[in-house]
Design a protein around this motif. Structure first.
Motif, PDB file in Angstrom:
ATOM      1  N   LEU A  86     -27.497 -48.718 -10.511  1.00  0.00           N
ATOM      2  CA  LEU A  86     -27.089 -48.904  -9.120  1.00  0.00           C
ATOM      3  C   LEU A  86     -28.130 -49.728  -8.354  1.00  0.00           C
ATOM      4  O   LEU A  86     -27.782 -50.663  -7.623  1.00  0.00           O
ATOM      5  CB  LEU A  86     -26.875 -47.541  -8.449  1.00  0.00           C
ATOM      6  CG  LEU A  86     -26.284 -47.549  -7.056  1.00  0.00           C
ATOM      7  CD1 LEU A  86     -24.927 -48.239  -7.034  1.00  0.00           C
ATOM      8  CD2 LEU A  86     -26.163 -46.122  -6.542  1.00  0.00           C
ATOM      9  N   LYS A  89     -27.904 -53.431  -9.411  1.00  0.00           N
ATOM     10  CA  LYS A  89     -26.731 -54.120  -8.851  1.00  0.00           C
ATOM     11  C   LYS A  89     -26.901 -54.351  -7.346  1.00  0.00           C
ATOM     12  O   LYS A  89     -26.506 -55.400  -6.824  1.00  0.00           O
ATOM     13  CB  LYS A  89     -25.446 -53.327  -9.121  1.00  0.00           C
ATOM     14  CG  LYS A  89     -25.045 -53.303 -10.576  1.00  0.00           C
ATOM     15  CD  LYS A  89     -24.714 -54.693 -11.087  1.00  0.00           C
ATOM     16  CE  LYS A  89     -24.335 -54.662 -12.556  1.00  0.00           C
ATOM     17  NZ  LYS A  89     -24.041 -55.992 -13.080  1.00  0.00           N
ATOM     18  N   ARG A  90     -27.492 -53.389  -6.641  1.00  0.00           N
ATOM     19  CA  ARG A  90     -27.711 -53.570  -5.198  1.00  0.00           C
ATOM     20  C   ARG A  90     -28.699 -54.700  -4.937  1.00  0.00           C
ATOM     21  O   ARG A  90     -28.511 -55.483  -4.004  1.00  0.00           O
ATOM     22  CB  ARG A  90     -28.212 -52.266  -4.577  1.00  0.00           C
ATOM     23  CG  ARG A  90     -27.116 -51.239  -4.410  1.00  0.00           C
ATOM     24  CD  ARG A  90     -27.644 -49.969  -3.806  1.00  0.00           C
ATOM     25  NE  ARG A  90     -26.567 -49.020  -3.555  1.00  0.00           N
ATOM     26  CZ  ARG A  90     -26.747 -47.739  -3.343  1.00  0.00           C
ATOM     27  NH1 ARG A  90     -27.973 -47.222  -3.334  1.00  0.00           N
ATOM     28  NH2 ARG A  90     -25.730 -46.943  -3.118  1.00  0.00           N
ATOM     29  N   ILE A 114     -20.821 -51.979  -8.203  1.00  0.00           N
ATOM     30  CA  ILE A 114     -21.464 -50.918  -7.411  1.00  0.00           C
ATOM     31  C   ILE A 114     -20.491 -49.779  -7.164  1.00  0.00           C
ATOM     32  O   ILE A 114     -20.853 -48.605  -7.300  1.00  0.00           O
ATOM     33  CB  ILE A 114     -22.025 -51.495  -6.096  1.00  0.00           C
ATOM     34  CG1 ILE A 114     -23.222 -52.400  -6.399  1.00  0.00           C
ATOM     35  CG2 ILE A 114     -22.399 -50.381  -5.122  1.00  0.00           C
ATOM     36  CD1 ILE A 114     -23.716 -53.222  -5.220  1.00  0.00           C
ATOM     37  N   ASN A 118     -21.020 -45.984  -8.446  1.00  0.00           N
ATOM     38  CA  ASN A 118     -20.949 -44.866  -7.495  1.00  0.00           C
ATOM     39  C   ASN A 118     -19.902 -43.839  -7.922  1.00  0.00           C
ATOM     40  O   ASN A 118     -20.118 -42.629  -7.795  1.00  0.00           O
ATOM     41  CB  ASN A 118     -20.651 -45.372  -6.075  1.00  0.00           C
ATOM     42  CG  ASN A 118     -21.875 -45.853  -5.350  1.00  0.00           C
ATOM     43  OD1 ASN A 118     -22.959 -45.267  -5.487  1.00  0.00           O
ATOM     44  ND2 ASN A 118     -21.729 -46.907  -4.580  1.00  0.00           N
TER      45      ASN A 118
END
Length: 173
Positions: A86, A89-90, A114, A118
């Motif tokens: 995560l 990717k952010r 994302i 999640n």
């Protein structure tokens, strides 16, 4: 020391699950100071105090503590992996957003990645919380649910305070 860590981890796992099912409510914040660092810290400390109360109320036996520790230890690598995915990717998304000419297809793909991670995290948290709650007696589950119900508004308030702080940032004015 380890006892407190195990209890805290179990409680946080339960808390994360409950948070996933709650709705964010608008609130004015502590002392009318929405979005202030002081209000955020007061809310964080209130949540901490409530979690301590939850740990006392649930009163795990030594056997339960061992079982919960085993669960937490076994799921930790997967949790860390999902969180790393995560975070990666952010960071990629921020990089694309801040580029001179953001590629819309790449933005869409990263946004979908994302969302998928999640979703995996949510399922993972629910599965972990389910394993942990199976260790609790019905009475302990009742006490935990009661205490978590009192913590939910504080979590919502914290989210609102952080959001307000970001929106009131001098950078946006």
């Amino acid at each position: 020391m380890k006892k407190n860590i195990i209890i805290s981890t179990a409680i946080l796992a339960l808390l994360v699950t409950v948070i996933g099912f709650t709705t964010v409510f608008a609130s004015e914040g502590m002392n009318g100071r929405t979005g202030s660092m002081r209000a955020i810290l007061q809310t964080v400390f209130a949540i901490g105090d409530s979690l301590k109360t939850l740990a006392k109320d649930v009163n795990l036996t030594d056997v339960q503590k061992g079982q919960i520790k085993a669960i937490v230890t076994s799921v930790k690598p997967q949790a860390e992996d999902l969180h790393k995915q995560l975070e990666t990717k952010r960071k990629e998304l921020r990089g694309v957003l801040l580029s001179a000419n953001p590629d819309q297809a790449q933005l869409q793909a990263l946004t979908q990645d994302i969302a998928n991670i999640n979703s995996q995290l949510t399922v993972f948290r629910i599965q972990t919380a389910t394993q942990i709650t199976q260790v609790l007696t019905p009475e302990q589950k009742q006490l935990a649910l009661k205490d978590l119900t009192e913590i939910d508004p504080l979590i919502d308030q914290l989210k609102d305070e952080i959001h307000a702080m970001a929106m009131n940032s001098k950078m946006l004015k």
